[in-house]
Design a protein around this motif. Structure first.
Motif, PDB file in Angstrom:
ATOM      1  N   SER A 242      32.237  38.158  35.042  1.00 48.84           N
ATOM      2  CA  SER A 242      32.718  39.477  35.435  1.00 48.84           C
ATOM      3  C   SER A 242      34.190  39.624  35.060  1.00 48.84           C
ATOM      4  O   SER A 242      34.941  38.638  35.028  1.00 48.84           O
ATOM      5  CB  SER A 242      32.543  39.686  36.942  1.00 48.84           C
ATOM      6  N   LEU A 243      34.611  40.846  34.757  1.00 50.03           N
ATOM      7  CA  LEU A 243      35.974  41.108  34.333  1.00 50.03           C
ATOM      8  C   LEU A 243      36.844  41.473  35.539  1.00 50.03           C
ATOM      9  O   LEU A 243      36.428  42.245  36.414  1.00 50.03           O
ATOM     10  CB  LEU A 243      36.011  42.239  33.315  1.00 50.03           C
ATOM     11  N   THR A 244      38.035  40.918  35.566  1.00 55.14           N
ATOM     12  CA  THR A 244      38.998  41.176  36.624  1.00 55.14           C
ATOM     13  C   THR A 244      40.321  41.572  35.999  1.00 55.14           C
ATOM     14  O   THR A 244      40.738  40.990  34.995  1.00 55.14           O
ATOM     15  CB  THR A 244      39.198  39.931  37.515  1.00 55.14           C
ATOM     16  N   LYS A 245      40.995  42.543  36.592  1.00 58.98           N
ATOM     17  CA  LYS A 245      42.320  42.959  36.137  1.00 58.98           C
ATOM     18  C   LYS A 245      43.358  42.546  37.176  1.00 58.98           C
ATOM     19  O   LYS A 245      43.143  42.696  38.382  1.00 58.98           O
ATOM     20  CB  LYS A 245      42.368  44.466  35.930  1.00 58.98           C
ATOM     21  N   ILE A 246      44.467  42.009  36.684  1.00 58.91           N
ATOM     22  CA  ILE A 246      45.594  41.661  37.548  1.00 58.91           C
ATOM     23  C   ILE A 246      46.843  42.267  36.927  1.00 58.91           C
ATOM     24  O   ILE A 246      47.043  42.194  35.706  1.00 58.91           O
ATOM     25  CB  ILE A 246      45.765  40.133  37.699  1.00 58.91           C
ATOM     26  N   TYR A 247      47.692  42.803  37.785  1.00 55.96           N
ATOM     27  CA  TYR A 247      48.892  43.484  37.305  1.00 55.96           C
ATOM     28  C   TYR A 247      50.149  42.760  37.785  1.00 55.96           C
ATOM     29  O   TYR A 247      50.111  42.007  38.769  1.00 55.96           O
ATOM     30  CB  TYR A 247      48.899  44.935  37.802  1.00 55.96           C
ATOM     31  N   CYS A 248      51.237  43.003  37.087  1.00 51.49           N
ATOM     32  CA  CYS A 248      52.512  42.391  37.461  1.00 51.49           C
ATOM     33  C   CYS A 248      53.627  43.422  37.377  1.00 51.49           C
ATOM     34  O   CYS A 248      53.507  44.428  36.662  1.00 51.49           O
ATOM     35  CB  CYS A 248      52.830  41.188  36.578  1.00 51.49           C
TER      36      CYS A 248
END
Length: 541
Positions: A242-248
């Protein structure tokens, strides 16, 4: 973590550079850092115990499993390209050599527009990084996170080789990382208390005690997420696909290494627009140099039978080998704490060169180094090999995407020996090794030649030459006037905001030696640039 902005920095890759950056950035407790790594834990006895390196290399353990495309000069033979897929990256699977390389390498880069990366600029970081076992010596460091030692492999063949080198007209150096790089000498290694001192051991593991550092393993980054040309996060998949997005909030730092960093840039729309279009990837930033400028060290092994047995063959007996590995793993002592290649050297094949163009690497083991036991498998005939390495190849290769699928390996075109000058340097190196091997101090050790023996030299090179595992250059650092430069002198990706590449892929051209120590020193200096700190003062020597 979908849409979360829990981090200030995201570091893609827990290799030599990524581990160093994670440690340095999280020294500030207010900075939150995420490191994301495709591989798993480095806490395996084969990684921990130095002698386990051979099994790691030849069985391609903890490794991405890369091979080149068919190499034209090698009769379309594919060449392995081992790269670490594990915490610590290639510092967890390499031969642990500690080499800073020659000052001319860095001064050449500065002359070509890489201001701030001269030898005087980078030397303070080599010293800061290091904990040299011999203490406070000229140009060496004490008290740093990376433990370095001089090889103590107990084999009289080493001194015989050094004497033979002197008889052939080559000098010795007491410390190739000190004031005198040129000459033959004893190899130095990143080993602490008898165990591998990788970037994970030196930097990442201690930093993981801090609450502001998070590490995700066994996760493949698919792309960098942008707002216009500003990097704001990453998208990755883990074991469940599954695809996960993480931001900074601040920066995405790509430290995937010479193969993975340019591949990730291209998957994210940064690269040659024509090549991206072939895979239906929309171009965000047209940078022709992404994946270009690939360089690596190449060598062949000149090998001789050994008269009598050296220490390695006897220790290869099953019961002794198991005992040695256990002793090293649990107590940090014994035979398995050393590498059976204690000799190196940096020499010039001709007069008038600004720095050595050949490295010599020794291996005091038989070609069939398999465990043996009476009545089960015969003891191998002992041998020794010395490899001449072309330090400054003129040949240049490249990487291309195989597809837009991040799980597909990039296509690697090393193009070894595509320039005639590299052929000449390698042939000269072979002749030098053979000349040293015929000197009187080696008479008591040197048996018949195993290779190349009677095989024509060029045919033997085409059949057997292989990499020394020092690829670099595919996200080249350079001034704005350099059309192939991918990053500037602060390692920021040209045309992008909040995006840097920090690993060996940014090195503009080939260093004169093993590249792990320079990668760590570069990352250490880059951390100061990222945090807005003044770099350490240059050391003029």
């Amino acid at each position: 973590m979908e849409n979360a902005r829990n981090f200030d920095f995201i570091i893609v890759g827990a290799g030599s550079a990524g581990c160093t950056l994670a440690s340095r950035l999280t020294e500030n407790p207010d900075i939150k850092v995420l490191v994301i790594e495709a591989g798993g834990s480095e806490r395996n006895p084969l990684i921990t115990v130095p002698l386990g390196w051979g099994k790691i290399l030849f069985e391609r353990l903890f490794d991405w499993g890369y091979f080149t495309e068919p190499e034209k000069e090698f009769n379309d033979r594919k060449v392995e390209c081992a790269r670490g897929k594990v915490i610590g990256g290639s510092s967890s699977i390499n031969a642990m050599a500690y080499v800073r390389c020659h000052r001319e390498d860095y001064d050449r880069w500065e002359r070509n527009g890489c201001i701030g990366w001269s030898y005087s600029d980078i030397l303070p970081y080599f010293i800061k990084c290091e904990d040299w076992e011999k203490g406070d010596q000229p140009l060496r460091g004490v008290g740093g996170p990376l433990t370095t030692i001089e090889n103590k492999y107990p084999d009289p063949l080493q001194e015989a080789w050094l004497l033979a080198g002197e008889a052939a007209g080559f000098s010795r150096t007491p410390d190739y990382n000190g004031p005198q790089n040129e000459g033959l000498g004893t190899l130095q290694s990143t080993i602490r208390n008898g165990r591998r001192c990788s970037a994970a051991v030196a930097y990442l593991r201690p930093a993981m005690e801090r609450p502001n550092l998070s590490v995700i393993t066994k996760a493949l980054v698919h792309r960098v997420i942008f707002e216009k040309n500003k990097a704001i996060g990453i998208e990755y998949s883990s074991s469940n696909k599954s695809l996960t997005k993480i931001y900074c909030e601040n920066e995405v730092i790509i430290s995937g290494g010479v193969i993975n960093s340019p591949q990730l840039l291209m998957l994210s729309g940064i690269g040659d627009s024509e090549h991206l279009a072939e895979h239906k990837i929309a171009t965000k930033i047209d940078l022709k140099g992404v994946g270009q400028n690939l360089q690596d060290h190449l060598s062949v092994g000149v090998e001789y039978e050994r008269i009598g047995d050296g220490p390695f063959v006897n220790t290869l007996r099953y019961d002794r080998l198991l005992m040695s590995m256990a002793q090293a793993y649990f107590f940090g002592k014994g035979f398995a704490t050393e590498m059976p290649g204690p000799l190196t050297g940096y020499i010039c094949s001709k007069d008038g060169l600004p720095q050595p163009d050949l490295q010599l690497l020794a291996r005091f083991i038989p070609p069939e180094s398999q465990p043996w036991f009476p009545g089960v498998r015969p003891k191998p005939k002992d041998a020794f090999m010395v490899r001449p390495v072309v330090l400054h190849p003129k040949s240049r290769g490249k990487l291309k995407l195989a597809s837009a699928n991040p799980e597909d390996h990039a296509l690697i075109y090393q193009e070894f020996l595509s320039e005639p000058e590299d052929w000449k340097t390698l042939r000269d190196g072979i002749e030098i090794v053979k000349d040293i091997a015929t000197q009187k101090p080696l008479d008591a050790f040197r048996g018949p030649e195993i290779q190349p023996k009677d095989e024509p030299i060029d045919e033997w090179i085409r059949r057997t030459a292989w990499t020394v595992h020092h690829p670099l250059g595919t996200c080249k650092m350079g001034p704005n006037t350099d059309d192939l430069a991918v990053v500037d002198t602060e390692l920021k990706v040209r045309g992008a905001e909040n995006l840097r590449v920090i690993d060996a892929s940014v090195f503009p051209d080939m260093l004169g030696g093993n590249i792990n120590a320079p990668t760590i020193a570069f990352a250490d200096r880059a951390a100061d640039l990222i945090m807005g700190k003044p770099p350490l003062s240059p050391m003029e020597i």
